[in-house]
Every structure is written in structure tokens, then in C-alpha cells.
Design a protein around this motif. Structure first.
Motif, mmCIF file in Angstrom:
data_model
loop_
_atom_site.group_PDB
_atom_site.id
_atom_site.type_symbol
_atom_site.label_atom_id
_atom_site.label_comp_id
_atom_site.label_asym_id
_atom_site.label_seq_id
_atom_site.Cartn_x
_atom_site.Cartn_y
_atom_site.Cartn_z
ATOM 1 N N UNK A 325 0.836 -1.209 0.000
ATOM 2 C CA UNK A 325 0.000 0.000 0.000
ATOM 3 C C UNK A 325 0.871 1.260 0.000
ATOM 4 N N UNK A 326 0.438 2.243 -0.783
ATOM 5 C CA UNK A 326 1.244 3.473 -0.896
ATOM 6 C C UNK A 326 0.669 4.586 -0.019
ATOM 7 N N UNK A 327 1.558 5.440 0.469
ATOM 8 C CA UNK A 327 1.126 6.600 1.259
ATOM 9 C C UNK A 327 0.774 7.727 0.292
ATOM 10 N N UNK A 328 -0.379 8.345 0.554
ATOM 11 C CA UNK A 328 -0.841 9.424 -0.329
ATOM 12 C C UNK A 328 -0.283 10.777 0.133
ATOM 13 N N UNK A 329 -0.435 11.062 1.443
ATOM 14 C CA UNK A 329 0.096 12.334 1.949
ATOM 15 C C UNK A 329 0.265 12.262 3.465
ATOM 16 N N UNK A 330 1.072 13.180 3.997
ATOM 17 C CA UNK A 330 1.259 13.266 5.444
ATOM 18 C C UNK A 330 1.252 14.728 5.856
ATOM 19 N N UNK A 331 0.985 14.974 7.128
ATOM 20 C CA UNK A 331 0.906 16.350 7.634
ATOM 21 C C UNK A 331 1.148 16.335 9.135
ATOM 22 N N UNK A 332 1.146 17.533 9.735
ATOM 23 C CA UNK A 332 1.346 17.624 11.186
ATOM 24 C C UNK A 332 0.515 18.767 11.755
#
Ligand SMILES: Cc1cc2nc3c(=O)[nH]c(=O)nc-3n(C[C@H](O)[C@H](O)[C@H](O)COP(=O)(O)OP(=O)(O)OC[C@H]3O[C@@H](n4cnc5c(N)ncnc54)[C@H](O)[C@@H]3O)c2cc1C
Length: 411
Positions: A325-332
Motif C-alpha cells: 500500500x502506498x502513502x498518499x500524503x502526510x501532515x502535522x
């Protein structure tokens, strides 16, 4: 729905805006600093429950730009202390009717919440929480691998992982919601009740005369008021310092990420405190994943590769079949951590300067109850029973409300 039909019959006239842009007045009865779910909910209930409409919400950025628009939307009440359970339970019940109350679909999905226990001591804590929860009338119980497998078939329940799953705390009312919708719904409700919402309006100072608040300095001018509510979460010490009130709060970043969309397979929310990871599947099919706060204090909202590597490794210990599975986006976002993992709400030594802070990694679920009860406190000048355990004075009196066992990682 009614609004949609009205618009259809209207021949495509532009939709009514969710909230208006009001003139900034030079005085208000109440000024709320922070346009997240807490500030907006307090404004909404002040107007709706108490008829106090001369209220301004000041937001330095856009509404929901803080933690309220960055969280992973988990709502639950299976905490560890009776005070915490009662408090969060009222919030869950308010969330259950909030779409109807605000006339706005918040997509609340009560799908059940599983907190995994990988060690004997974790099983003991889950049993303890289940007992406290049940005594407060909250649906929560300890379950074993056969039932966990039925609720979440893809979890690796074998003894292959480093920390095999022994049991779980199961909390059926736990759920997820659309966080932007909650922010927008409260904003629209407050606006319709006459509250002024001021975006791009930063508070730069507070006026305190003879121990009493008298005004708020902003990037758009000074506002006279006798009542200021600090609802700025990760920035709360900066605002409190302006009033000369020191808070036992440190600000830490908290990161999250989503995967690409997958066919629905995860009906429950899964949390592992031992592995520092939690996950739910959104209506779009994305896996929404989070972890513990970053171990350093900072106001930075940058994402890190280290977070992604850790979370991917821990997710694969729980769900080995997700390896492609691929990561689409990340944030904080920023979290205002207190020593006992409980919030701080109520009066301060400065008259008229009130706080609704210390929300750490768990404040989104509390938006409705703290908004409602802080509005009651402002309107009556009395602390509601539900808020009493969370007063600032508890740090002076040594009456902490220790929630680390239930608040840490387990949103
Ligand atoms: C990645 C992540 C995941 C999370 N997951 C969950 C979860 O699943 N469940 C849960 O319950 N909680 C969760 N949380 C915590 C939750 O998001 C927060 O506790 C909650 O949103 C706090 O709401 P708030 O309204 O108090 O603050 P915020 O939403 O942060 O709003 C504060 C506002 O104050 C404004 N402000 C700051 N300084 C000033 C100033 N000087 N002048 C004017 N405005 C100012 C900011 O711009 C901001 O918009 C999570 C947080 C993060 C970051």
C-alpha cells in the motif's frame, strides 16, 4: 437537502455563504481567541443556549486551520478516570445529534473502537478501563482474539509478531466524523445566531488592568472587552503569557498520514498504544493513520520521513498484508500537552481571562462538551460540575486527573 432543493428552484443563484464577513467592532461582551472547534462551539452555545450574541471569534489564519482541521477525527469516551469518562461521554452524546442540531451532515460513523493489548500489563489496564467505563454507563468491554478476529479479520493475531495481540478494549460507540464539517457547522450556527467570526485577525496582546482583563490587541486594532476565552490549543501558552498567566503546557508536533484509497476492509478503529500506531478507514477508502507526539517541543508543522518509516513498520506488524500500500500524503499539527494528559478549563487568576486548553492529542472529540460547558461557565460565572476536575488550580493542589493510560496514542 431543503437548501439544495431551494437552490435548484432558484435557477442557479449562488448558494448562501456558510458565514459572513462582519465589521470588526471596537468592543464585544465576549472575545474568543482561536477559530477551532473549541472556540467556535463555545461561541455557538453562548448564543444558542444563553442568548449571549455580542461575541467575536478571532482567528489568525482561517477557521479550522489548527488542530481542528488536521486531526484524525476519532471520537470516544473509554477513558481511564471517572471524571474523564463522564466528560467525554457527554461529548459523544452531543456528537450523536449534532448533524440534526446544526442541520449539516457531519458524516458521523460510530463503527467501534478497539484498543489492543499486547502485554499482561496492557490487559490489566484495559480491564481497569472497562470497569471504570461500565460503572459510568459507557459501552466498553474486554474482548479476546476470537472476537477481535471477527471484528477485524486482517489483523495478525498469530504469535508471529514481536508483541502478539492478547486482548482488546472494545468500545462500540467510538467513531469517526468529518472534521471540517464540524468546524463549518459550528461556524455557520454561530454566525446565524449573530456571532462575529473574524479570520486573518491575530491577537498580539491582552490589556489587563488591576488584575482584570479589559481588552484585546489585534493586527486589526484594539477591542475592549471584559471577557476573553483562550481557545488556541497549541499556541495557548503564547496567549496566556500575554495575560501573565503561566500554564503547565508544552507544545509538541503530532503527525498523521493517509494511504491511497483501498477497497473497504476495516470496519473498526484500531489503536495500539504499545506500537504507537492507530488507524481507521475513511469513507473514501483511505487508511488514516497516526502515532504519538514528536518527542521534542516545537511550533513546526513539518512532516518527517522518520515518522513515516516508523508508522509503516508498526502498521505491517498489525496488518502484514498491507505491504504494497502506498502513502498518499502526510501532515502535522500542534498539541498542547499537560502533565496529566487532561485538559485545563475554567477561570484563571486574572479576572475575565478564561482558558479552554491542554487538549493535547485528544481535543477534537471534546469540542461539543467543552464548548457547551465553557459557554455555561461564562454565562453563569460558575464552574459546571463536569468541568470542576479540570481547573488550573489542580496543579497547585496536587489533584491531577491522570489519563496517560487512555489518552496517549489512543485517540
Ligand atoms: C495529527 C493530529 C491528529 C489528531 N487526532 C485526534 C483525534 O483523532 N481525536 C481527537 O479528539 N483529537 C485529535 N487531535 C487533537 C485535536 O486536533 C485538538 O486537540 C483539537 O483540534 C483542538 O481544538 P481547538 O479548537 O482547541 O484548537 P485548534 O483547532 O488548534 O484552534 C486553535 C486556533 O487558534 C488560532 N490561533 C493561535 N494563535 C492565535 C492568535 N494569536 N490570534 C488568533 N488566533 C490564534 C490558530 O490559528 C488555530 O486555528 C489530533 C491532533 C493532530 C495534530
Amino acid at each position: 437537502m431543503i437548501e439544495l432543493i431551494r437552490q435548484g428552484l432558484n435557477g442557479g443563484q449562488p448558494m448562501r455563504r456558510m458565514w459572513q464577513q462582519s465589521e470588526l467592532r471596537d468592543r464585544y461582551d465576549v472575545v474568543i481567541v482561536g477559530g477551532g472547534v473549541h472556540g467556535l462551539a463555545a461561541a455557538y452555545y453562548l448564543a444558542k443556549d444563553h442568548g449571549i450574541r455580542d461575541v467575536a471569534v478571532l482567528e489568525k489564519n482561517y477557521l479550522g486551520s489548527g488542530g481542528s482541521g488536521r486531526n484524525t477525527t476519532i471520537i470516544r469516551s473509554n477513558y481511564l478516570t471517572p471524571e474523564g469518562v463522564q466528560f467525554y461521554d457527554e461529548s459523544v452524546r452531543l456528537y450523536e445529534t449534532l448533524s440534526t442540531e446544526l442541520n449539516f451532515n457531519l458524516l458521523f460513523s460510530q463503527r467501534g473502537h478497539l484498543t489492543l493489548a499486547h502485554t499482561d500489563s496492557a490487559v490489566r489496564t484495559m480491564r481497569w478501563r472497562a470497569e471504570v467505563n461500565q460503572l459510568q454507563g459507557v459501552d466498553s468491554r474486554l474482548i479476546w482474539p476470537d472476537e477481535i478476529a471477527r471484528l477485524c479479520p486482517l489483523l495478525d493475531l498469530s504469535d508471529r509478531p514481536r508483541y502478539p495481540i492478547q486482548a482488546a478494549l472494545y468500545h462500540p460507540p467510538g467513531g469517526i466524523i468529518r472534521h471540517d464539517a464540524v468546524v463549518w457547522g459550528y461556524a455557520a450556527g454561530a454566525d446565524q445566531a449573530g456571532v462575529h467570526l473574524h479570520q486573518l485577525t491575530e491577537v498580539t496582546g491582552l490589556e489587563v488592568v488591576d488584575g482584570k482583563v479589559s481588552g484585546v490587541k489585534t493586527t486589526r486594532g484594539t477591542i475592549k472587552t471584559g471577557c476573553v476565552l483562550n481557545a488556541t490549543a497549541g499556541w495557548c501558552t503564547l496567549i496566556s503569557d500575554m495575560a501573565g498567566v503561566q500554564l503547565p503546557v508544552t507544545t509538541h508536533p503530532l503527525q498523521a498520514c493517509v494511504s491511497e484509497a483501498l477497497k473497504p476492509f476495516l470496519d473498526v478503529i484500531v489503536v495500539s498504544g504499545s506500537l504507537h500506531v492507530y488507524v481507521s478507514q475513511s469513507d473514501r477508502g483511505e487508511l488514516v493513520m497516526g502515532a504519538a507526539v514528536d518527542p521534542y517541543q516545537s511550533y513546526s508543522m513539518n512532516s518527517t520521513l522518520g515518522f513515516l518509516e516508523n508508522i509503516a513498520g508498526h502498521m505491517l506488524e498489525l496488518f502484514p498484508t498491507l505491504h504494497d500500500v502506498k502513502i498518499l500524503r502526510q501532515w502535522a499539527g500542534l498539541c498542547d500537552m499537560t502533565p496529566d494528559y487532561s485538559p485545563i478549563m475554567g477561570f484563571t487568576p486574572v479576572e475575565g481571562f478564561l482558558i479552554d486548553v491542554g487538549w493535547g492529542t485528544y481535543g477534537f472529540k471534546a469540542g461539543p462538551v467543552s464548548g457547551k460547558r465553557m459557554a455555561e461557565l461564562i454565562a453563569t460565572n460558575r464552574t459546571p460540575d463536569l468541568l470542576a476536575p479540570f481547573a488550573l488550580a489542580r496543579f497547585r493542589d496536587g489533584q491531577l486527573v491522570g489519563e496517560k493510560g487512555a489518552a496517549s496514542v489512543g485517540h
